[in-house]
Enzyme design. Structure first.
Site, PDB file in Angstrom:
ATOM      1  N   ASP A   1      -3.752 -12.879   7.441  1.00 21.70           N
ATOM      2  CA  ASP A   1      -5.082 -12.620   6.915  1.00 21.70           C
ATOM      3  C   ASP A   1      -5.903 -13.903   6.833  1.00 21.70           C
ATOM      4  O   ASP A   1      -5.359 -14.958   6.537  1.00 21.70           O
ATOM      5  CB  ASP A   1      -4.914 -12.048   5.495  1.00 21.70           C
ATOM      6  CG  ASP A   1      -6.034 -11.110   5.129  1.00 21.70           C
ATOM      7  OD1 ASP A   1      -6.948 -10.923   5.956  1.00 21.70           O
ATOM      8  OD2 ASP A   1      -5.995 -10.563   4.016  1.00 21.70           O
TER       9      ASP A   1
ATOM     10  N   GLN B   1       0.159  -9.579   5.990  1.00 22.12           N
ATOM     11  CA  GLN B   1      -0.952  -9.670   6.936  1.00 22.12           C
ATOM     12  C   GLN B   1      -1.153 -11.120   7.351  1.00 22.12           C
ATOM     13  O   GLN B   1      -0.984 -12.027   6.545  1.00 22.12           O
ATOM     14  CB  GLN B   1      -2.246  -9.198   6.273  1.00 22.12           C
ATOM     15  CG  GLN B   1      -2.266  -7.735   5.915  1.00 22.12           C
ATOM     16  CD  GLN B   1      -3.594  -7.351   5.284  1.00 22.12           C
ATOM     17  OE1 GLN B   1      -4.007  -7.962   4.303  1.00 22.12           O
ATOM     18  NE2 GLN B   1      -4.255  -6.357   5.846  1.00 22.12           N
TER      19      GLN B   1
ATOM     20  N   ARG C   1       0.851  -1.188   0.000  1.00 17.40           N
ATOM     21  CA  ARG C   1       0.000   0.000   0.000  1.00 17.40           C
ATOM     22  C   ARG C   1       0.880   1.228   0.000  1.00 17.40           C
ATOM     23  O   ARG C   1       1.896   1.275   0.688  1.00 17.40           O
ATOM     24  CB  ARG C   1      -0.913   0.017   1.229  1.00 17.40           C
ATOM     25  CG  ARG C   1      -1.913  -1.123   1.186  1.00 17.40           C
ATOM     26  CD  ARG C   1      -2.901  -1.057   2.317  1.00 17.40           C
ATOM     27  NE  ARG C   1      -3.594  -2.336   2.420  1.00 17.40           N
ATOM     28  CZ  ARG C   1      -4.312  -2.715   3.464  1.00 17.40           C
ATOM     29  NH1 ARG C   1      -4.433  -1.895   4.497  1.00 17.40           N
ATOM     30  NH2 ARG C   1      -4.906  -3.888   3.485  1.00 17.40           N
TER      31      ARG C   1
ATOM     32  N   LYS D   1     -17.229  -3.712  12.468  1.00 16.82           N
ATOM     33  CA  LYS D   1     -16.019  -4.474  12.793  1.00 16.82           C
ATOM     34  C   LYS D   1     -15.706  -4.428  14.278  1.00 16.82           C
ATOM     35  O   LYS D   1     -16.217  -3.576  15.004  1.00 16.82           O
ATOM     36  CB  LYS D   1     -14.829  -3.922  12.008  1.00 16.82           C
ATOM     37  CG  LYS D   1     -14.555  -2.450  12.307  1.00 16.82           C
ATOM     38  CD  LYS D   1     -13.265  -1.968  11.654  1.00 16.82           C
ATOM     39  CE  LYS D   1     -13.026  -0.503  11.976  1.00 16.82           C
ATOM     40  NZ  LYS D   1     -11.701  -0.031  11.639  1.00 16.82           N
TER      41      LYS D   1
HETATM   42 ZN   LIG Z   1      -9.926  -9.064   3.539  1.00 14.28          ZN
END
Ligand SMILES: [Zn+2]
Ligand SMILES: [Zn+2]
Length: 622
Positions: free
Chosen positions: A330, A328, A310, A412
């Site tokens: 993830d 991540q 990013r 979240k």
């Molecule tokens: Zn995701």
């Protein structure tokens, strides 16, 4: 007391003092920030460094008694422009405030005329006594590289002397623990101009630790029936158009690789342009969607230590904490609505377990709810928010609500751990997604949004071409499963990370432990220190035996005094030092010393090994 008002008021006092000491210096903005304030100056012909801070502080204390109170006057833009005609920064801000319909207020505590928004203390001369100036840095006016570089002075201000001193002590301690400083001292990682800013080079020692963390992560996730996958670092840009990452996140994505040509190829075989992936989710969705999924396969927990890239502005990069490339931890969970609460509970359980293993026993959970602009129906949002709360309650997890702070695609849970200095770090997250699993046709609004981006103008040349492309792709991936009755249903999708990213997590971990990793993670777990050359052969024997038992060991066979060997091992934060001299050798023993300086005395070699093994296997954090 309002701390922001206190600190912002102190920034005014700083501005006044600097202007008295350095005639011609112009003050720009001076906001309160977390734990303090800063004030920007255009110093004109002057240059200041941290050495001048005591002098400026003394001036602040000298004029403080004359600062009885802030008095305010509303002025017209013309008046403000006249009063601040010598300060282009104030004029620029006044013009902007006026344009935005805001009132222009001047204030003049202690004979110092300034212009700003409201928010000051009542009694500056009494309340602004506990302050300290901390550092000087360069900062672009309005944060833009196109503008002039100003001088920024940071300071802090507290209601009481004790709070000020506590904060300064904590600051001192966090400087010692700064992961960038320790990263260099302990040979853990580096960032290099040639490999690029914001991109971490993991040195062998830290790579060793990361390997252990990753193995542990994989084992725990396999145990919880996560299916681990690998996906590539680049993907067709079509995927991120379909997911709509492009129009939402383009400012944090690296530019698309629009292939004009391939060097050395006359007829490039590229059919697609590519994008460095900023997220792993669309990839995981493609694996899920590779064939129809039955409800019997759900919940489908797909995990990856997935590296993403990013774009972050150079000025915001910070060691390993804020980077441009990161891995991540993830995972994406695809499930039915009925499975949601259990799935979230499972993630909470795993999060709790993993944080405790790393010594983070204190953490706070925040549930972020529906923002003003959102995708999906109100019904979906209520369902998702209630599921998050219910799961947290069933796990006896106390949470705070961040009203309206959810992402546009879903609510979240964020987990912030407290480190050994009490600082909060955001690590894990559990997020609902109503966007990617759904499907909608592209709209004319989509067209306008994409046409506004240079990337798409360059690629498609005409709006008609772009519209054909968008129409063909649509929005969202239409993630489905076949239910018991054989009907197709949209799956619920949950994104989740526990550690966040390896880079950030390690930055936090280094600071939390001040570089002294717990023994199961330590890159070197034990160091054998022979007292004299006579003991070298025995020391080698000890070294080999530890190695054979899987203990990461080094032998310090340099011709140095024991004292300096101990000092170096302590500096390297090696958990166990095994000292061997004539006495130890004669009895097949070792003298055990810990990195905190504690002497444990003589142990038989077998005892020492089993003690170390025991601590490693039980992942003891001390
Ligand atoms: Zn995701
Ligand atoms: Zn002010």
């Amino acid at each position: 007391m309002n701390l922001d008002n206190l600190r912002h008021s102190c920034a005014h006092l700083l501005a006044h003092s600097v202007k008295l000491l350095y005639p011609g210096a112009l003050n720009a903005i001076g906001p309160a920030i977390e734990n303090g304030f800063y004030q920007d100056f255009d110093m004109g012909k002057w240059k200041i460094s941290e050495e001048e801070l005591p002098k400026i502080e003394a001036k602040m204390r000298q004029i403080l008694p004359t600062w009885e109170k802030f008095t305010f006057n509303e002025v017209s833009l013309a008046e403000a422009k006249r009063v601040f005609r010598d300060n282009k920064y104030k004029v620029e801000m006044a013009t902007e405030f006026a344009k935005g319909g805001k009132k222009l207020m001047t204030n003049n505590p202690g004979d110092f005329l300034d212009l700003c928004k409201m928010g000051h203390v009542e009694n500056p001369s009494k309340e602004l006594t506990h302050f300290k100036l901390l550092s000087v840095a360069g900062a672009y006016w309005r944060g833009s590289e196109k503008n002039k570089m100003l001088t920024r002075i940071y300071g802090t201000c507290w209601p009481t002397e004790k709070e000020l001193n506590d904060y300064l002590k904590q600051l001192e301690e966090s400087k010692k623990r700064d992961h960038r400083k320790l990263g260099k001292e302990l040979d853990l990682f580096s960032i290099n101009q040639l490999t690029g800013p914001g991109l971490i080079l993991w040195h062998p020692k830290l790579s060793t630790v990361r390997n252990i963390v990753e193995s542990y992560w994989k084992k725990e996730h396999s145990n919880e029936n996560y299916k681990l996958v690998y996906t590539p670092h680049i993907a067709s840009m079509d995927m991120f158009v379909t997911s709509r990452h492009y129009n939402k996140y383009i400012n944090s994505m690296f530019p698309a690789m629009l292939h004009q040509y391939i060097e050395g190829e006359s007829a490039p075989d590229y059919l697609v342009d590519e994008q460095l992936k900023p997220m792993n989710c669309p990839n995981h969705i493609q694996i899920y969607k590779d064939r129809p999924r039955s409800y019997r396969e759900l919940p489908f927990r797909m995990g990856e230590l997935g590296t993403v890239y990013r774009y972050e502005r150079a000025g915001t990069l910070h060691g390993m904490i804020r980077v441009r490339g990161f891995t991540q931890d993830d995972s994406h969970i695809f499930c039915t609505p009925g499975q949601v609460i259990d799935e979230v509970r499972g993630v909470i359980k795993l999060t709790r377990k993993m944080y405790e293993v790393f010594g983070f026993t204190d953490y706070q959970v925040y549930i972020a709810t529906r923002p003003e602009k959102y995708l999906g129906t109100l019904e979906m949002w209520n369902f998702a928010e209630n599921s998050l709360k219910k799961a947290a309650e069933l796990e006896s997890l106390s949470y705070k609500i961040d009203e309206g702070e959810g992402v546009f695609y879903g609510p979240k849970i964020d987990s912030k751990v407290k480190d050994s200095l009490g600082r909060e770090w955001q690590l894990g997250t559990i997020q609902f997604d109503f966007n990617q699993p759904s499907y909608a046709e592209s709209t004319k609004e989509d067209l306008e949004e994409f046409w506004a981006m240079k990337t798409f103008k360059d690629k498609f040349k005409t709006k008609e071409n772009l519209w054909k492309y968008l129409k063909n792709l649509g929005r969202g991936f239409d993630v489905q499963y076949v239910d018991k009755k054989g009907e197709k249903k949209q799956a619920v999708m949950i994104h989740r990370t526990i550690l966040g990213s390896m880079e950030r997590f390690f930055g936090v971990l280094i600071e939390h432990f001040a570089g002294a990793f717990p023994i199961w993670l330590a890159p070197v777990q034990a160091k054998v220190l022979p007292i004299t050359d006579r003991n070298l052969r025995y020391a080698q024997d000890v070294y080999k035996k530890l190695g054979n038992r899987g203990i990461r060991t080094e032998l310090d066979d340099r011709n140095e005094t024991l004292q300096s060997k101990i000092r170096d091992a302590e500096k390297e934060k090696v958990p166990y030092m095994l000292i061997v001299g004539d006495k130890e050798e004669s009895k097949n023993q070792v003298a055990v010393r810990l990195r905190n300086g504690k002497d444990l005395g003589q142990y038989s070699l077998a005892e020492a090994i089993s003690e170390i093994k025991n601590k490693i296997e039980n992942k003891i954090v001390d």
